[in-house]
Design an enzyme around this catalytic site. Structure first.
Site, PDB file in Angstrom:
ATOM      1  N   THR A   1     -13.539   6.483   6.919  1.00 25.43           N
ATOM      2  CA  THR A   1     -14.283   6.174   5.667  1.00 25.43           C
ATOM      3  C   THR A   1     -14.569   4.780   5.739  1.00 25.43           C
ATOM      4  O   THR A   1     -14.321   4.086   6.846  1.00 25.43           O
ATOM      5  CB  THR A   1     -13.594   6.444   4.535  1.00 25.43           C
ATOM      6  OG1 THR A   1     -12.520   5.806   4.363  1.00 25.43           O
ATOM      7  CG2 THR A   1     -13.551   8.191   4.429  1.00 25.43           C
TER       8      THR A   1
ATOM      9  N   TYR B   1       0.843  -1.202  -0.070  1.00 27.53           N
ATOM     10  CA  TYR B   1      -0.118   0.123  -0.016  1.00 27.53           C
ATOM     11  C   TYR B   1       0.730   1.512   0.094  1.00 27.53           C
ATOM     12  O   TYR B   1       0.532   2.235  -0.702  1.00 27.53           O
ATOM     13  CB  TYR B   1      -1.023  -0.175   1.439  1.00 27.53           C
ATOM     14  CG  TYR B   1      -1.725   1.342   1.423  1.00 27.53           C
ATOM     15  CD1 TYR B   1      -2.827   1.334   0.183  1.00 27.53           C
ATOM     16  CD2 TYR B   1      -1.459   2.240   2.070  1.00 27.53           C
ATOM     17  CE1 TYR B   1      -3.534   2.560   0.285  1.00 27.53           C
ATOM     18  CE2 TYR B   1      -2.401   3.287   2.089  1.00 27.53           C
ATOM     19  CZ  TYR B   1      -3.523   3.584   1.213  1.00 27.53           C
ATOM     20  OH  TYR B   1      -4.048   4.717   1.270  1.00 27.53           O
TER      21      TYR B   1
ATOM     22  N   PHE C   1     -12.580   2.967   4.172  1.00 30.36           N
ATOM     23  CA  PHE C   1     -11.189   2.614   3.964  1.00 30.36           C
ATOM     24  C   PHE C   1     -10.668   1.124   4.672  1.00 30.36           C
ATOM     25  O   PHE C   1     -10.181   0.400   4.267  1.00 30.36           O
ATOM     26  CB  PHE C   1     -10.315   3.582   4.107  1.00 30.36           C
ATOM     27  CG  PHE C   1      -8.928   3.424   3.892  1.00 30.36           C
ATOM     28  CD1 PHE C   1      -8.426   3.375   2.618  1.00 30.36           C
ATOM     29  CD2 PHE C   1      -7.808   3.002   5.134  1.00 30.36           C
ATOM     30  CE1 PHE C   1      -7.002   3.025   2.490  1.00 30.36           C
ATOM     31  CE2 PHE C   1      -6.551   2.611   4.716  1.00 30.36           C
ATOM     32  CZ  PHE C   1      -6.146   2.870   3.346  1.00 30.36           C
TER      33      PHE C   1
HETATM   34  P1  NDP Z   1     -13.505   4.442   0.539  1.00 33.25           P
HETATM   35  O1  NDP Z   1     -13.351   3.087   0.753  1.00 33.25           O
HETATM   36  O2  NDP Z   1     -14.676   5.073   1.385  1.00 33.25           O
HETATM   37  O3  NDP Z   1     -13.682   5.121  -0.899  1.00 33.25           O
HETATM   38  C1  NDP Z   1     -12.968   4.238  -1.825  1.00 33.25           C
HETATM   39  C2  NDP Z   1     -13.593   4.419  -3.209  1.00 33.25           C
HETATM   40  O4  NDP Z   1     -12.727   3.755  -4.243  1.00 33.25           O
HETATM   41  C3  NDP Z   1     -15.010   3.901  -3.145  1.00 33.25           C
HETATM   42  O5  NDP Z   1     -15.821   4.711  -3.946  1.00 33.25           O
HETATM   43  C4  NDP Z   1     -14.798   2.711  -4.224  1.00 33.25           C
HETATM   44  O6  NDP Z   1     -15.873   2.511  -4.859  1.00 33.25           O
HETATM   45  C5  NDP Z   1     -13.657   3.186  -5.086  1.00 33.25           C
HETATM   46  N1  NDP Z   1     -13.136   2.200  -5.756  1.00 33.25           N
HETATM   47  C6  NDP Z   1     -12.127   1.271  -5.144  1.00 33.25           C
HETATM   48  N2  NDP Z   1     -11.731   0.228  -5.909  1.00 33.25           N
HETATM   49  C7  NDP Z   1     -12.454   0.734  -7.243  1.00 33.25           C
HETATM   50  C8  NDP Z   1     -12.240   0.378  -8.490  1.00 33.25           C
HETATM   51  N3  NDP Z   1     -11.643  -0.949  -8.669  1.00 33.25           N
HETATM   52  N4  NDP Z   1     -12.851   0.752  -9.586  1.00 33.25           N
HETATM   53  C9  NDP Z   1     -13.623   1.875  -9.014  1.00 33.25           C
HETATM   54  N5  NDP Z   1     -13.921   2.286  -8.003  1.00 33.25           N
HETATM   55  C10 NDP Z   1     -13.129   1.895  -6.980  1.00 33.25           C
HETATM   56  O7  NDP Z   1     -12.199   4.894   1.226  1.00 33.25           O
HETATM   57  P2  NDP Z   1     -11.548   6.372   1.013  1.00 33.25           P
HETATM   58  O8  NDP Z   1     -12.503   7.506   0.714  1.00 33.25           O
HETATM   59  O9  NDP Z   1     -10.892   6.706   2.327  1.00 33.25           O
HETATM   60  O10 NDP Z   1     -10.532   6.318   0.060  1.00 33.25           O
HETATM   61  C11 NDP Z   1     -10.427   7.183  -1.068  1.00 33.25           C
HETATM   62  C12 NDP Z   1      -8.886   7.277  -1.386  1.00 33.25           C
HETATM   63  O11 NDP Z   1      -8.120   8.144  -0.286  1.00 33.25           O
HETATM   64  C13 NDP Z   1      -7.892   6.248  -1.589  1.00 33.25           C
HETATM   65  O12 NDP Z   1      -7.250   6.275  -2.990  1.00 33.25           O
HETATM   66  C14 NDP Z   1      -7.171   5.939  -0.580  1.00 33.25           C
HETATM   67  O13 NDP Z   1      -6.055   5.213  -0.717  1.00 33.25           O
HETATM   68  C15 NDP Z   1      -6.825   7.335  -0.093  1.00 33.25           C
HETATM   69  N6  NDP Z   1      -6.578   7.509   1.281  1.00 33.25           N
HETATM   70  C16 NDP Z   1      -7.490   7.251   2.350  1.00 33.25           C
HETATM   71  C17 NDP Z   1      -7.047   7.323   3.549  1.00 33.25           C
HETATM   72  C18 NDP Z   1      -7.834   6.948   4.791  1.00 33.25           C
HETATM   73  O14 NDP Z   1      -7.552   7.036   5.994  1.00 33.25           O
HETATM   74  N7  NDP Z   1      -9.154   6.800   4.698  1.00 33.25           N
HETATM   75  C19 NDP Z   1      -5.900   8.308   4.071  1.00 33.25           C
HETATM   76  C20 NDP Z   1      -4.954   8.398   2.895  1.00 33.25           C
HETATM   77  C21 NDP Z   1      -5.282   8.136   1.663  1.00 33.25           C
HETATM   78  P3  NDP Z   1     -16.449   1.179  -5.177  1.00 33.25           P
HETATM   79  O15 NDP Z   1     -16.475  -0.098  -4.045  1.00 33.25           O
HETATM   80  O16 NDP Z   1     -18.196   1.438  -5.393  1.00 33.25           O
HETATM   81  O17 NDP Z   1     -15.841   0.557  -6.422  1.00 33.25           O
HETATM   82  C1  8X3 Z   2      -4.412   5.616   4.429  1.00 31.13           C
HETATM   83  C2  8X3 Z   2      -3.748   5.879   5.682  1.00 31.13           C
HETATM   84  O1  8X3 Z   2      -1.954   5.382   7.559  1.00 31.13           O
HETATM   85  O2  8X3 Z   2      -3.667   3.722   7.076  1.00 31.13           O
HETATM   86  O3  8X3 Z   2      -3.783   5.962   3.340  1.00 31.13           O
HETATM   87  O4  8X3 Z   2      -1.802   4.003   5.491  1.00 31.13           O
HETATM   88  S1  8X3 Z   2      -2.920   4.597   6.414  1.00 31.13           S
END
Ligand code: NDP
Ligand code: 8X3
Length: 258
Positions: A191, A156, A193
């Site tokens: 989220t 990741y 996530f």
């Molecule tokens: P969520 O799981 O809430 O949202 C992820 C989104 O990505 C969903 O809408 C999901 O939609 C979509 N997604 C995942 N895989 C696919 C795919 N193969 N095709 C199309 N859509 C896809 O997580 P977050 O909002 O937290 O994450 C958003 C971004 O932020 C990510 O890139 C994550 O790595 C990043 N991030 C998150 C952090 C956190 O702590 N939450 C911290 C730092 C970065 P669906 O399942 O409907 O396809």
């Molecule tokens: C998501 C934040 O710290 O779980 O990008 O990797 S962490």
């Protein structure tokens, strides 16, 4: 209404940060292109944004890793929808928190395909039209994990370091044009996530945020909106945002229950 007559393309709009961005940009008058795999969530969001803000959204249920499906989306866009002003490359995930020696290759593949390859290919597909119009802002969602690694997060973290490197290189490659490139690097955001990371284990997902006030998706959407609304000569290259309780990728202060 900063975004009236502007088109914003958001991947991963069915949940979390992507969904919060859809809301933030709809409120500002943008027309939206929303992509994610869960059609029902996207349809529901589009209907809600229409009722609340009269927002025009075009929904595309698709897997961002499916290059044929993504090409079809781009080919189907016509008129103002084909003139994308802001691309938010947000779709992404972590899968598992196992050490390298215990990790599943299928988890690695899904993270690499989603977080790296789909972001690269979508950018590549959109770039010519942005360059032709000499207009556009590409906002990539990296992570604190792209700056600092932690055990159990090797792949990741590597994918998010790739997002960081790609964003930096993209800025070099489009230098001389009016295009802007921003890499947003959040720390812990509550989220779906973590539930996704732990493969549907909601209890483990929730535990990730126990004892801290994590960031909300809206906090990141606000930051993204701020970057997208600076004057044309201002490019915010990157931004690291954490909860106050998070000092680094692995140092988090948790309040224990009395
Ligand atoms: P969520 O799981 O809430 O949202 C992820 C989104 O990505 C969903 O809408 C999901 O939609 C979509 N997604 C995942 N895989 C696919 C795919 N193969 N095709 C199309 N859509 C896809 O997580 P977050 O909002 O937290 O994450 C958003 C971004 O932020 C990510 O890139 C994550 O790595 C990043 N991030 C998150 C952090 C956190 O702590 N939450 C911290 C730092 C970065 P669906 O399942 O409907 O396809
Ligand atoms: C998501 C934040 O710290 O779980 O990008 O990797 S962490």
């Amino acid at each position: 209404m900063h975004f009236e007559n502007k088109t914003v393309f958001i991947t991963g709009a069915s949940s979390g940060i992507g969904l919060a961005c859809a809301e933030r940009f709809a409120e500002a008058g943008a027309r939206l292109i929303l992509v994610a795999r869960r059609a029902d969530k996207l349809e529901h969001l589009a209907a809600e944004l229409k009722a609340k803000y009269k927002a025009q959204s075009k929904v595309f249920p698709a897997d961002v890793c499916d290059r044929i499906a993504i090409d079809k989306i781009f080919k189907s866009l016509t008129g103002p929808l084909s003139e994308i002003d802001v691309l938010i490359n947000n779709a992404g995930l972590a899968l598992g928190k196992d050490r390298i020696q215990e990790a599943l290759l299928s988890d690695w593949e899904q993270m690499i395909d989603t977080n790296i390859k789909s972001l690269f290919y979508i950018t590549h597909a959109l770039l010519p039209s942005m360059l032709k119009r000499d207009r556009g802002h590409i906002i990539n969602i990296g992570s604190i994990a792209g700056r600092q690694v932690y055990s159990g997060g090797a792949v990741y973290c590597a994918t998010k370091q790739a997002v960081k490197a790609f964003s930096e290189a993209l800025r070099l490659d489009v230098n001389g044009s009016a295009l802007r490139v921003t890499c947003i690097e959040p720390g812990m955001v509550e989220t779906e996530f973590s539930e996704v990371r732990f493969k549907g284990n909601a209890a483990l997902g929730k535990q990730t945020y126990e004892g801290i006030e994590a960031l909300r998706a809206e906090d990141i959407a606000d930051t993204i909106f701020y970057c997208a609304t600076r004057p044309a000569h201002v490019n915010i290259q990157d931004m690291l945002i954490t909860p106050t309780a998070q000092a680094s990728a692995s140092v988090v202060y948790r309040k224990t229950k009395e």
